[in-house]
Write an enzyme that holds these catalytic residues in place. Structure first.
Site, PDB file in Angstrom:
ATOM      1  N   ALA A 150       0.863  -1.187   0.000  1.00  9.21           N
ATOM      2  CA  ALA A 150       0.000   0.000   0.000  1.00  9.21           C
ATOM      3  C   ALA A 150       0.902   1.242   0.000  1.00  9.21           C
ATOM      4  O   ALA A 150       2.068   1.164   0.379  1.00  9.21           O
ATOM      5  CB  ALA A 150      -0.883  -0.011   1.239  1.00  9.21           C
ATOM      6  N   ASP A 151       0.349   2.373  -0.413  1.00  9.66           N
ATOM      7  CA  ASP A 151       1.153   3.611  -0.438  1.00  9.66           C
ATOM      8  C   ASP A 151       1.680   3.928   0.960  1.00  9.66           C
ATOM      9  O   ASP A 151       2.863   4.193   1.147  1.00  9.66           O
ATOM     10  CB  ASP A 151       0.294   4.790  -0.925  1.00  9.66           C
ATOM     11  CG  ASP A 151      -0.192   4.589  -2.354  1.00  9.66           C
ATOM     12  OD1 ASP A 151       0.606   4.093  -3.170  1.00  9.66           O
ATOM     13  OD2 ASP A 151      -1.361   4.924  -2.634  1.00  9.66           O
ATOM     14  N   ASP A 163      15.164   1.198   9.117  1.00  8.21           N
ATOM     15  CA  ASP A 163      15.133   2.373   8.229  1.00  8.21           C
ATOM     16  C   ASP A 163      16.149   3.455   8.614  1.00  8.21           C
ATOM     17  O   ASP A 163      16.050   4.591   8.177  1.00  8.21           O
ATOM     18  CB  ASP A 163      13.723   2.965   8.164  1.00  8.21           C
ATOM     19  CG  ASP A 163      13.226   3.485   9.509  1.00  8.21           C
ATOM     20  OD1 ASP A 163      14.011   3.502  10.479  1.00  8.21           O
ATOM     21  OD2 ASP A 163      12.052   3.882   9.588  1.00  8.21           O
ATOM     22  N   ARG A 171       8.886   7.795  25.716  1.00  3.76           N
ATOM     23  CA  ARG A 171       8.975   9.254  25.509  1.00  3.76           C
ATOM     24  C   ARG A 171       9.944   9.601  24.380  1.00  3.76           C
ATOM     25  O   ARG A 171      10.179   8.773  23.517  1.00  3.76           O
ATOM     26  CB  ARG A 171       9.332   9.955  26.824  1.00  3.76           C
ATOM     27  CG  ARG A 171       8.193   9.915  27.848  1.00  3.76           C
ATOM     28  CD  ARG A 171       8.623  10.552  29.159  1.00  3.76           C
ATOM     29  NE  ARG A 171       8.983  11.950  28.997  1.00  3.76           N
ATOM     30  CZ  ARG A 171       8.113  12.948  29.068  1.00  3.76           C
ATOM     31  NH1 ARG A 171       6.848  12.709  29.298  1.00  3.76           N
ATOM     32  NH2 ARG A 171       8.511  14.190  28.913  1.00  3.76           N
ATOM     33  N   GLU A 194       5.884   3.448  23.498  1.00  3.78           N
ATOM     34  CA  GLU A 194       4.974   4.434  24.094  1.00  3.78           C
ATOM     35  C   GLU A 194       3.701   3.711  24.492  1.00  3.78           C
ATOM     36  O   GLU A 194       3.389   2.649  23.956  1.00  3.78           O
ATOM     37  CB  GLU A 194       4.621   5.542  23.094  1.00  3.78           C
ATOM     38  CG  GLU A 194       5.787   6.153  22.357  1.00  3.78           C
ATOM     39  CD  GLU A 194       6.853   6.732  23.272  1.00  3.78           C
ATOM     40  OE1 GLU A 194       6.570   6.946  24.467  1.00  3.78           O
ATOM     41  OE2 GLU A 194       7.979   6.953  22.796  1.00  3.78           O
ATOM     42  N   HIS A 211      -1.099  13.705  12.806  1.00  3.12           N
ATOM     43  CA  HIS A 211       0.110  14.503  12.570  1.00  3.12           C
ATOM     44  C   HIS A 211       1.035  13.782  11.578  1.00  3.12           C
ATOM     45  O   HIS A 211       1.489  14.364  10.592  1.00  3.12           O
ATOM     46  CB  HIS A 211       0.839  14.761  13.892  1.00  3.12           C
ATOM     47  CG  HIS A 211       2.187  15.408  13.726  1.00  3.12           C
ATOM     48  ND1 HIS A 211       2.399  16.752  13.906  1.00  3.12           N
ATOM     49  CD2 HIS A 211       3.398  14.890  13.364  1.00  3.12           C
ATOM     50  CE1 HIS A 211       3.665  17.038  13.668  1.00  3.12           C
ATOM     51  NE2 HIS A 211       4.306  15.926  13.341  1.00  3.12           N
ATOM     52  N   GLU A 212       1.301  12.498  11.841  1.00  5.89           N
ATOM     53  CA  GLU A 212       2.233  11.745  10.994  1.00  5.89           C
ATOM     54  C   GLU A 212       1.718  11.617   9.564  1.00  5.89           C
ATOM     55  O   GLU A 212       2.501  11.680   8.613  1.00  5.89           O
ATOM     56  CB  GLU A 212       2.502  10.360  11.584  1.00  5.89           C
ATOM     57  CG  GLU A 212       3.224  10.389  12.940  1.00  5.89           C
ATOM     58  CD  GLU A 212       4.536  11.161  12.929  1.00  5.89           C
ATOM     59  OE1 GLU A 212       5.222  11.194  11.887  1.00  5.89           O
ATOM     60  OE2 GLU A 212       4.866  11.766  13.969  1.00  5.89           O
ATOM     61  N   HIS A 215       2.778  14.319   7.315  1.00 10.21           N
ATOM     62  CA  HIS A 215       4.092  14.117   6.688  1.00 10.21           C
ATOM     63  C   HIS A 215       3.982  13.140   5.525  1.00 10.21           C
ATOM     64  O   HIS A 215       4.603  13.332   4.484  1.00 10.21           O
ATOM     65  CB  HIS A 215       5.096  13.530   7.691  1.00 10.21           C
ATOM     66  CG  HIS A 215       5.501  14.466   8.774  1.00 10.21           C
ATOM     67  ND1 HIS A 215       5.987  15.745   8.530  1.00 10.21           N
ATOM     68  CD2 HIS A 215       5.508  14.313  10.125  1.00 10.21           C
ATOM     69  CE1 HIS A 215       6.268  16.321   9.694  1.00 10.21           C
ATOM     70  NE2 HIS A 215       5.994  15.481  10.671  1.00 10.21           N
TER      71      HIS A 215
HETATM   72 ZN   LIG Z   1      10.888   4.045  11.045  1.00 12.90          ZN
HETATM   73 ZN   LIG Z   2       6.127  15.623  12.610  1.00 19.51          ZN
END
Ligand SMILES: [Zn+2]
Ligand SMILES: [Zn+2]
Length: 266
Positions: A150-151, A163, A171, A194, A211-212, A215
Site C-alpha cells: 500500500a502507499d 530504516d 517518551r 509508548e 500529525h504523521e 508528513h
Molecule cells: Zn521508522
Molecule cells: Zn512531525
C-alpha cells in the site's frame, strides 16, 4: 574564555540535574540537534557547547519554537527539547530524497504490525479517523488495503527497525513518517514503547497518527503551536484538529485544480 566554557558546561549540568518534581531528561541536547536540526557530528565525537555550529543550531531551534534566541541551553530550551515529539526533523532534510506530493488523489494504506496497547479494531478505527481529518480538508480519499505494498504502510515498532531512524524507548520520539514516494515513501512508524491510548492518558494515537499522516502526504513541521503539524505532542486538542494553516497547506499540495493539471492521476 576557557573559564566561560567551564561555567557554561556547569550551568548545563546543573540544569540537567533532576530536581524535586522534575523527571530526568531522556535526551542529550547534541543528539536532539543532530536529529532535528541537522547538527553535524564532530569527527572525534567531541562537541563544545560553546562552539559556533552548536550555538547556531541552538538558535535555529529557539527561533523555530519562538523561544528567547540566546544560543544557550536555558531552562525553557531544555524543557522543549525534553518534550515528547515527532521524529521528523524541523529543518529540511528529506526534500531531496522524497517527492513533495502523491501524483494521485486516491491513496491506499495498510496496517502491518499492530500495538498490543489497544484492541485491533480500536487501532483500525483511530487510524481511519486520522486519515479522515485530511480527507475532509482536501480532495484526497484513503482506501484501506490488505496488501503489503500500500502507499502508506502503518507499523508499530521499537528501537532499530530497518530504516536508519531507530526509536528511543519511552517518551522522546513518538513516531515518524516518510514523505510521498515509492517503497518506504509514505510509510508511518509508531514507537511501540509508548503507551498508545484512545483517550487522554499515555499518547493519543488518533492525534499522533493525524500529525504523521500530514508528513506522509508531504507536509513539513509548522512553527504555529495551533497547527497539527507543530512538532511536539499536545495531549488536549479539542475542536478542530487542523489550523487554518494546516488546511491551506494541504490544499496547496492537493487542490482540485492541481490534480487536473497533473493527469493521469492513478
Ligand atoms: Zn521508522
Ligand atoms: Zn512531525
Amino acid at each position: 574564555c576557557e573559564m566561560h566554557v567551564m561555567l557554561l558546561s556547569c550551568l548545563a549540568l546543573v540544569l540537567l540535574m533532576p530536581g524535586p518534581g522534575f523527571t530526568a531528561p531522556t535526551f542529550i541536547p547534541e543528539e536532539y540537534l543532530q536529529q532535528y536540526y541537522n547538527l553535524k557530528a564532530e569527527p572525534l565525537g567531541r562537541m563544545k557547547r560553546s562552539g559556533s555550529s552548536f550555538t547556531s543550531k541552538v538558535k535555529d531551534m529557539q527561533i523555530f519554537f519562538g523561544l528567547n534566541v540566546s544560543g544557550v541551553l536555558d531552562t525553557e530550551t531544555l524543557e522543549v527539547m525534553n518534550s515528547p515529539r515527532c521524529g521528523v526533523p524541523d529543518v529540511d532534510e528529506y526534500s531531496h530524497i522524497q517527492g513533495t506530493r502523491w501524483n494521485k488523489n486516491v491513496i491506499t494504506y495498510s496496517i502491518g504490525r499492530y500495538t498490543r496497547d489497544l484492541p485491533r479494531s480500536t487501532v483500525d478505527s483511530l487510524i481511519e479517523s486520522a486519515f479522515s481529518v485530511w480527507a475532509r480538508a482536501s480532495s484526497l480519499t484513503f482506501v484501506k488495503s490488505r496488501t503489503h505494498n500500500a502507499d502508506i504502510m502503518v507499523e508499530f515498532v521499537t528501537y532499530g527497525h530497518g530504516d536508519f531512524y531507530p526509536f528511543d524507548g519511552p517518551r522522546g520520539t513518538l513516531a515518524h513518517a516518510f514523505g510521498p514516494g515509492l517503497g518506504i515513501g509514505g510509510d508511518t512508524h509508531f514507537d511501540d514503547d509508548e503507551h498508545w491510548t484512545a483517550g487522554e492518558t499515555g499518547f493519543n494515537l488518533f492525534v499522533v497518527a493525524a500529525h504523521e499522516f500530514g508528513h506522509a502526504l508531504g507536509l513539513k513541521h509548522s512553527r504555529n503551536p495551533d497547527s497539527l503539524m507543530y512538532p511536539t505532542y499536545k495531549s488536549s486538542r479539542s475542536g478542530n484538529l487542523l489550523s487554518r494553516e494546516d488546511v491551506a497547506n494541504i490544499n496547496a499540495l492537493y487542490s482540485k485544480t492541481s490534480c487536473r493539471i497533473n493527469a493521469p492521476l492513478m
